[in-house]
Design a protein around this motif. Sequence first.
Motif, PDB file in Angstrom:
ATOM      1  N   LEU A   1       0.813  -1.216   0.000  1.00 12.46           N
ATOM      2  CA  LEU A   1       0.000   0.000   0.000  1.00 12.46           C
ATOM      3  C   LEU A   1       0.849   1.269   0.000  1.00 12.46           C
ATOM      4  O   LEU A   1       0.480   2.284  -0.591  1.00 12.46           O
ATOM      5  N   VAL A   2       2.013   1.227   0.667  1.00 14.37           N
ATOM      6  CA  VAL A   2       2.865   2.404   0.843  1.00 14.37           C
ATOM      7  C   VAL A   2       4.220   2.160   0.189  1.00 14.37           C
ATOM      8  O   VAL A   2       4.818   1.091   0.365  1.00 14.37           O
ATOM      9  N   ASP A   3       4.702   3.150  -0.545  1.00 10.78           N
ATOM     10  CA  ASP A   3       6.071   3.100  -1.055  1.00 10.78           C
ATOM     11  C   ASP A   3       7.011   3.412   0.109  1.00 10.78           C
ATOM     12  O   ASP A   3       7.211   4.575   0.472  1.00 10.78           O
ATOM     13  N   LEU A   4       7.577   2.387   0.698  1.00 12.43           N
ATOM     14  CA  LEU A   4       8.384   2.553   1.905  1.00 12.43           C
ATOM     15  C   LEU A   4       9.710   3.253   1.640  1.00 12.43           C
ATOM     16  O   LEU A   4      10.353   3.738   2.571  1.00 12.43           O
ATOM     17  N   THR A   5      10.127   3.343   0.391  1.00 15.09           N
ATOM     18  CA  THR A   5      11.426   3.964   0.095  1.00 15.09           C
ATOM     19  C   THR A   5      11.416   5.466   0.328  1.00 15.09           C
ATOM     20  O   THR A   5      12.475   6.083   0.429  1.00 15.09           O
ATOM     21  N   THR A   6      10.236   6.080   0.423  1.00 16.12           N
ATOM     22  CA  THR A   6      10.160   7.530   0.653  1.00 16.12           C
ATOM     23  C   THR A   6       9.994   7.885   2.128  1.00 16.12           C
ATOM     24  O   THR A   6      10.066   9.053   2.494  1.00 16.12           O
ATOM     25  N   VAL A   7       9.773   6.891   2.979  1.00 16.37           N
ATOM     26  CA  VAL A   7       9.472   7.134   4.393  1.00 16.37           C
ATOM     27  C   VAL A   7      10.743   7.514   5.146  1.00 16.37           C
ATOM     28  O   VAL A   7      11.748   6.801   5.095  1.00 16.37           O
ATOM     29  N   THR A   8      10.693   8.640   5.869  1.00 13.86           N
ATOM     30  CA  THR A   8      11.837   9.087   6.667  1.00 13.86           C
ATOM     31  C   THR A   8      11.584   8.988   8.170  1.00 13.86           C
ATOM     32  O   THR A   8      12.532   8.962   8.951  1.00 13.86           O
ATOM     33  N   GLN A   9      10.308   8.949   8.584  1.00 14.71           N
ATOM     34  CA  GLN A   9       9.980   8.857  10.005  1.00 14.71           C
ATOM     35  C   GLN A   9       8.893   7.809  10.217  1.00 14.71           C
ATOM     36  O   GLN A   9       7.908   7.786   9.484  1.00 14.71           O
ATOM     37  N   ILE A  10       9.084   6.968  11.225  1.00 16.24           N
ATOM     38  CA  ILE A  10       8.085   5.957  11.575  1.00 16.24           C
ATOM     39  C   ILE A  10       7.821   6.024  13.072  1.00 16.24           C
ATOM     40  O   ILE A  10       8.749   6.108  13.880  1.00 16.24           O
ATOM     41  N   LYS A  11       6.537   5.980  13.408  1.00 19.72           N
ATOM     42  CA  LYS A  11       6.117   5.983  14.808  1.00 19.72           C
ATOM     43  C   LYS A  11       5.299   4.727  15.072  1.00 19.72           C
ATOM     44  O   LYS A  11       4.332   4.443  14.364  1.00 19.72           O
ATOM     45  N   LEU A  12       5.688   3.966  16.093  1.00 23.56           N
ATOM     46  CA  LEU A  12       5.012   2.725  16.451  1.00 23.56           C
ATOM     47  C   LEU A  12       4.338   2.897  17.804  1.00 23.56           C
ATOM     48  O   LEU A  12       4.970   3.344  18.766  1.00 23.56           O
ATOM     49  N   THR A  13       3.062   2.555  17.878  1.00 24.13           N
ATOM     50  CA  THR A  13       2.339   2.647  19.142  1.00 24.13           C
ATOM     51  C   THR A  13       1.475   1.407  19.323  1.00 24.13           C
ATOM     52  O   THR A  13       1.253   0.638  18.384  1.00 24.13           O
ATOM     53  N   GLY A  14       0.973   1.224  20.537  1.00 22.35           N
ATOM     54  CA  GLY A  14       0.042   0.134  20.786  1.00 22.35           C
ATOM     55  C   GLY A  14       0.553  -0.869  21.799  1.00 22.35           C
ATOM     56  O   GLY A  14       1.751  -1.117  21.924  1.00 22.35           O
ATOM     57  N   ILE A  15      -0.375  -1.460  22.501  1.00 22.18           N
ATOM     58  CA  ILE A  15      -0.056  -2.361  23.596  1.00 22.18           C
ATOM     59  C   ILE A  15       0.695  -3.600  23.122  1.00 22.18           C
ATOM     60  O   ILE A  15       1.502  -4.178  23.854  1.00 22.18           O
ATOM     61  N   ARG A  16       0.470  -4.034  21.876  1.00 26.11           N
ATOM     62  CA  ARG A  16       1.115  -5.250  21.382  1.00 26.11           C
ATOM     63  C   ARG A  16       2.623  -5.058  21.217  1.00 26.11           C
ATOM     64  O   ARG A  16       3.402  -5.986  21.402  1.00 26.11           O
ATOM     65  N   ILE A  17       3.038  -3.861  20.848  1.00 29.52           N
ATOM     66  CA  ILE A  17       4.475  -3.579  20.786  1.00 29.52           C
ATOM     67  C   ILE A  17       5.003  -3.337  22.188  1.00 29.52           C
ATOM     68  O   ILE A  17       6.069  -3.821  22.570  1.00 29.52           O
ATOM     69  N   PHE A  18       4.245  -2.581  22.953  1.00 25.12           N
ATOM     70  CA  PHE A  18       4.655  -2.217  24.305  1.00 25.12           C
ATOM     71  C   PHE A  18       4.938  -3.451  25.160  1.00 25.12           C
ATOM     72  O   PHE A  18       5.826  -3.447  26.009  1.00 25.12           O
ATOM     73  N   GLN A  19       4.178  -4.512  24.905  1.00 19.60           N
ATOM     74  CA  GLN A  19       4.362  -5.755  25.653  1.00 19.60           C
ATOM     75  C   GLN A  19       5.360  -6.693  24.985  1.00 19.60           C
ATOM     76  O   GLN A  19       5.478  -7.851  25.365  1.00 19.60           O
ATOM     77  N   ALA A  20       6.075  -6.178  23.982  1.00 16.43           N
ATOM     78  CA  ALA A  20       7.140  -6.933  23.305  1.00 16.43           C
ATOM     79  C   ALA A  20       6.619  -8.229  22.699  1.00 16.43           C
ATOM     80  O   ALA A  20       7.209  -9.300  22.867  1.00 16.43           O
ATOM     81  N   HIS A  21       5.507  -8.122  21.971  1.00 18.72           N
ATOM     82  CA  HIS A  21       4.956  -9.302  21.308  1.00 18.72           C
ATOM     83  C   HIS A  21       5.957  -9.783  20.254  1.00 18.72           C
ATOM     84  O   HIS A  21       6.272  -9.063  19.305  1.00 18.72           O
ATOM     85  N   PRO A  22       6.495 -11.010  20.379  1.00 20.61           N
ATOM     86  CA  PRO A  22       7.628 -11.435  19.538  1.00 20.61           C
ATOM     87  C   PRO A  22       7.325 -11.469  18.048  1.00 20.61           C
ATOM     88  O   PRO A  22       8.174 -11.103  17.233  1.00 20.61           O
ATOM     89  N   ASN A  23       6.127 -11.916  17.653  1.00 18.29           N
ATOM     90  CA  ASN A  23       5.813 -11.999  16.223  1.00 18.29           C
ATOM     91  C   ASN A  23       5.775 -10.619  15.579  1.00 18.29           C
ATOM     92  O   ASN A  23       6.237 -10.425  14.446  1.00 18.29           O
ATOM     93  N   ILE A  24       5.221  -9.649  16.302  1.00 15.07           N
ATOM     94  CA  ILE A  24       5.152  -8.292  15.764  1.00 15.07           C
ATOM     95  C   ILE A  24       6.552  -7.705  15.631  1.00 15.07           C
ATOM     96  O   ILE A  24       6.878  -7.053  14.632  1.00 15.07           O
ATOM     97  N   ILE A  25       7.396  -7.925  16.618  1.00 11.02           N
ATOM     98  CA  ILE A  25       8.762  -7.397  16.565  1.00 11.02           C
ATOM     99  C   ILE A  25       9.529  -8.000  15.393  1.00 11.02           C
ATOM    100  O   ILE A  25      10.254  -7.304  14.674  1.00 11.02           O
ATOM    101  N   THR A  26       9.346  -9.287  15.155  1.00 11.95           N
ATOM    102  CA  THR A  26      10.004  -9.935  14.016  1.00 11.95           C
ATOM    103  C   THR A  26       9.525  -9.350  12.695  1.00 11.95           C
ATOM    104  O   THR A  26      10.327  -9.034  11.806  1.00 11.95           O
TER     105      THR A  26
END
Length: 584
Positions: free
Chosen positions: A432-457
Amino acid sequence: MSNTMIPWLCLLPVEILHHIFDCLDASTILFSLRCTCRRLKTIVDSYDRYVLDFRSISKSDFQLLCCLINPRKVKSLILFPKDETSDQLELFMTYFRIQEFTRLRSLTLIEIEERQLKVLLKRFCIPSLTSFSFKLGKYDDRRTNTTATLLSSIISQANLHHLNLELRSTRIEKMIWPAQCLIKYLKIGSCDEFSQIFTILRCSPHLQTFVIKFSSYVDDTIISLDSFRTSFQQLTSLTLENLRANVNNLELLLSSMTSLTYLKLIGLGHFLNGNRWEQFIQTNLPCLKKFELFVQEWKDVDYTSVDIEAIIELFRTSFWIEHKKWFFTCETIELWPRVIKLYSIPLCISTLTYEPESNKISSSTFYSIINNDMSIMDNIDTIDFKFSKFTLDDIQQQQQSLHGPLFRRITNLELDYYVQPIPNWASFISILVDLTTVTQIKLTGIRIFQAHPNIITDLSTLLQQACSLTSLDICCNYDSRRSKLTAQDIYSMTPSHVKHLAASIKNLNEVKICLTKLQHLLTARFFYRSSSFSNVVVEWLEQEKAGSSYFVGAVFTKVWLVQSNNQFKLVRIGNKRIKLTVDH
């Protein structure tokens, strides 16, 4: 003939090389090109159109650049003493006598504290400026009048043609505008009165482009009857953002600007009547060539597809479709059926929260929207994906219909993991997104905050595709006391090309591991649960990151880093040992 090959760059005329330098940053010119050969050193030393941009730079490179640059050869300066680099301004003033920037034409101050403003502006050669941009960071209400006086002095300068002010309306409304202001482009980041717009226009006979972002509350009353009779023929481009106004008062404002060729309106209110817009434009804006619109309206009952069709039908007349060739879409979201959106195509907003097509009730006068025409999203530079809104069918449907990235110019990407993402979410984002133009990424949400291994991978794989990524924010808006992210989680997700990192992390001890592993960072900010080990970390920073600027607190640490390879850069270029001299 000599067997030595002369680099083609050294053979070019000085004038062409200087034009090439115009496209390069100061670090590349001084750290690399200047050390290539004697001729290039001489040519670099004669160059006098430097642009100093300190928005993204290590502390060591900042100091080295300040040593090498001649302030009399700088035409543009950008200072950005953000949280991690809060001592940038003080360091800058120790290296330079600001009065020496005699050829400075453009000055940009971002996140400057109000207490610092007077010291800065009193020293710069303000009369030489043609462009001034200013974003106030930390406010000090005791200095409101002082700030207004300083800015009033700036706008009265004869050479100033471009002005961008991003500060509270309380400062702007106290400014005194000269009777014959020479500014041609003006952007103000906070306005709360229509009367203020009239005041500025009366004092600005040369103003051609006016960009206004309104405050949360707007007084749209027009008190003076003389305002109705005034025509501001000088203005050709007008942008009104965050607009909340009565449509009658908006028409009174616009009817005084009959020379407009460009008009953009973004806001909330009763602006959906296509027939009324058609009549108003024909009568009052005869020169209008481009009309961009993104408006929302609320009502007490749910909108239906019948309501959507009734609104969009008024934009299907020959005036819109054949004469002007302006196209519109009207839509509502099933989760928020009491809010309706009407927007021109392409979208004129820069920030968007992505909604799956299955959640929308929409109708458009633009036939190509059905075929996912990519150009309609080209103005979007920031997009937010909330995975709680997605189903597997949404992803499969979009993957089948797309022939290329729908969002081709995204620079800021926000991913919200409040629920477990559905399968194949990462490939969906990359399609959906051309990732080659992205310069800033922000990640939020309880699934990352709790270090969910599949999401981190999955994130580690996704972030590697963002080859232009320089800034990464991992859950910094969460309660850091609850973070389970370890140093290994952080550095496994962080690509080697990231320069600025902000993250919530399990504890303070993990910060040392992160900074040891992530040697490529220029700045770092970490949030963690309260810790009593700050002295240990301070000692480690003094020993391992000597020369860096830092603050270690009970719940967060920020660092402006000296890169470990900087000393090598000072003395070695390729296989040559070179001394970089200062030619002030």
